[in-house]
Design a protein around this motif. Sequence first.
Motif, PDB file in Angstrom:
ATOM      1  N   ARG A   1      10.902 -14.139  24.078  1.00 19.57           N
ATOM      2  CA  ARG A   1      12.252 -14.420  24.593  1.00 19.57           C
ATOM      3  C   ARG A   1      13.037 -13.166  24.944  1.00 19.57           C
ATOM      4  O   ARG A   1      14.132 -13.270  25.502  1.00 19.57           O
TER       5      ARG A   1
ATOM      6  N   GLU B   1      22.597 -10.424  23.842  1.00 21.44           N
ATOM      7  CA  GLU B   1      21.617 -11.353  24.404  1.00 21.44           C
ATOM      8  C   GLU B   1      20.411 -11.502  23.468  1.00 21.44           C
ATOM      9  O   GLU B   1      19.891 -12.619  23.273  1.00 21.44           O
TER      10      GLU B   1
ATOM     11  N   LEU C   1      21.433 -13.693  20.537  1.00 20.84           N
ATOM     12  CA  LEU C   1      21.445 -15.111  20.875  1.00 20.84           C
ATOM     13  C   LEU C   1      20.024 -15.661  20.954  1.00 20.84           C
ATOM     14  O   LEU C   1      19.766 -16.807  20.548  1.00 20.84           O
ATOM     15  N   ALA C   2      19.081 -14.859  21.461  1.00 19.93           N
ATOM     16  CA  ALA C   2      17.687 -15.290  21.483  1.00 19.93           C
ATOM     17  C   ALA C   2      17.145 -15.450  20.065  1.00 19.93           C
ATOM     18  O   ALA C   2      16.359 -16.373  19.780  1.00 19.93           O
ATOM     19  N   THR C   3      17.570 -14.553  19.169  1.00 22.71           N
ATOM     20  CA  THR C   3      17.152 -14.645  17.771  1.00 22.71           C
ATOM     21  C   THR C   3      17.691 -15.914  17.134  1.00 22.71           C
ATOM     22  O   THR C   3      16.966 -16.656  16.454  1.00 22.71           O
ATOM     23  N   TRP C   4      18.980 -16.188  17.381  1.00 21.24           N
ATOM     24  CA  TRP C   4      19.563 -17.438  16.865  1.00 21.24           C
ATOM     25  C   TRP C   4      18.791 -18.640  17.392  1.00 21.24           C
ATOM     26  O   TRP C   4      18.537 -19.609  16.658  1.00 21.24           O
ATOM     27  N   GLN C   5      18.437 -18.603  18.653  1.00 20.01           N
ATOM     28  CA  GLN C   5      17.757 -19.751  19.260  1.00 20.01           C
ATOM     29  C   GLN C   5      16.443 -20.059  18.545  1.00 20.01           C
ATOM     30  O   GLN C   5      16.180 -21.210  18.169  1.00 20.01           O
ATOM     31  N   VAL C   6      15.617 -19.043  18.339  1.00 20.30           N
ATOM     32  CA  VAL C   6      14.340 -19.315  17.679  1.00 20.30           C
ATOM     33  C   VAL C   6      14.545 -19.654  16.198  1.00 20.30           C
ATOM     34  O   VAL C   6      13.818 -20.485  15.642  1.00 20.30           O
TER      35      VAL C   6
ATOM     36  N   PHE D   1      17.167 -21.281  14.873  1.00 20.83           N
ATOM     37  CA  PHE D   1      17.619 -22.666  14.764  1.00 20.83           C
ATOM     38  C   PHE D   1      16.516 -23.654  15.121  1.00 20.83           C
ATOM     39  O   PHE D   1      16.427 -24.735  14.542  1.00 20.83           O
ATOM     40  N   GLU D   2      15.658 -23.291  16.056  1.00 21.18           N
ATOM     41  CA  GLU D   2      14.535 -24.157  16.399  1.00 21.18           C
ATOM     42  C   GLU D   2      13.626 -24.390  15.197  1.00 21.18           C
ATOM     43  O   GLU D   2      13.007 -25.453  15.071  1.00 21.18           O
TER      44      GLU D   2
END
Length: 407
Positions: free
Chosen positions: A170, A179, A182-187, A189-190
């Motif tokens: 990502r 940025e 935010l990519a770290t948060w995304q993975v 939370f997934e």
Amino acid sequence: MFEALERIPLEEITARWARCRDLLEVSMPEAGGLFAFTKTNIYWLSGTLTQGVFWLPRQGDPVLFLRRGSERARLESPMANIVEFRSYRDIPRLAAEAGCPLSTVIAAEKGGLPWNLADSLQKNLSETAFLSGDGILARARGVKSAWELDKMRLCGARHHKALHELLPQRIRPGMNEREISLATWQVFFELGHMGHMRMNAFGEEIFLGHVSAGDSGNYPSAFDGPLGLRGEHPALPFMGYRGTIWKERQPLAVDCGFALEGYITDKTQVFWAGPESSITDEARRGHDFCVAVQEWLAENLRPGATPSELYLHCTDWAAREGLSEGFMALAPNTVKFVGHGIGLAVDGWPVIADGFDEPLEENQVVALEPKFGVPGLGMVGVENTFVVTPRGGECITGSDYSIICLE
């Protein structure tokens, strides 16, 4: 009408009460019981996260005193005595009515109350003498049960998958720190990250963690950790700054904890912008040294080992290698530890540092984080979470500690 999302087993919390009582017997026999005030300690002792007072007598059933939320507490906790109160002055009467009267000497979690509430407590319980019970709670929480270790191993596996497998897909050089955050948060939370982590130290906070590109890794920091960062803003010195771009031939250090079902693991993954051949000699040497330090610490993370001796071995080793300047951050950011306990909070017992002379115990969980600051470039190094076992530290956050190169 409702069911709890999870109800802690009675045998789990009774074992925790027994451990606190054993520690009281050894280190504070004059105390007739223990008071806890912080949400984290109340959760650990009761299974419900709430504000109030937890009274653990040396004998008999404990009592959880709540100003509100008793209905939820009864759903989540198997405790028999959960009562509501209005003022600290009510506690002696309510404890006696529950069959667990207060003692004249109590070990209290003194770090768990601000000055004004501590004054109120002492005023309303004027016949009670309070001793510091903070160390007892820290030591008791430091040793994890099988129930807790199951949660932490699951947390650690997802943590490794997030930072080592998913995040590299990502992010890329040219992105800014925000940025990448935010990519770290995304993975995260997934994979079920709960979105909130806790600290034990009074007034200390954490939000996601540190995302530091290039010289951000050496930026002045007020946080008690080796990795510097610019952060979002002076009002929130965490995550990453949108004005800092991850550039070619720079390291990117992502030091972000993962929280699952209340428990936290800690891990740092270092990335490099460019092919492996472009990693500078100083960065490579610093990172390889940190990996070697982590490996040695893990081999010696056994019951009976002394944290202060482990720490001094590492600092002496750095001096012999000519790496003292940079090991555990560049001055004046240098921190005086190489590892810390972790569990319900990021900063737990024990600490691998000078002055911590109590031997390690089996099933303590420690985040080892040897890092190295390179002037003008940034920070390299590692951090992973280990369980203390008779065979040495069991890593629960993955086994690949290399720099990941992205182009």
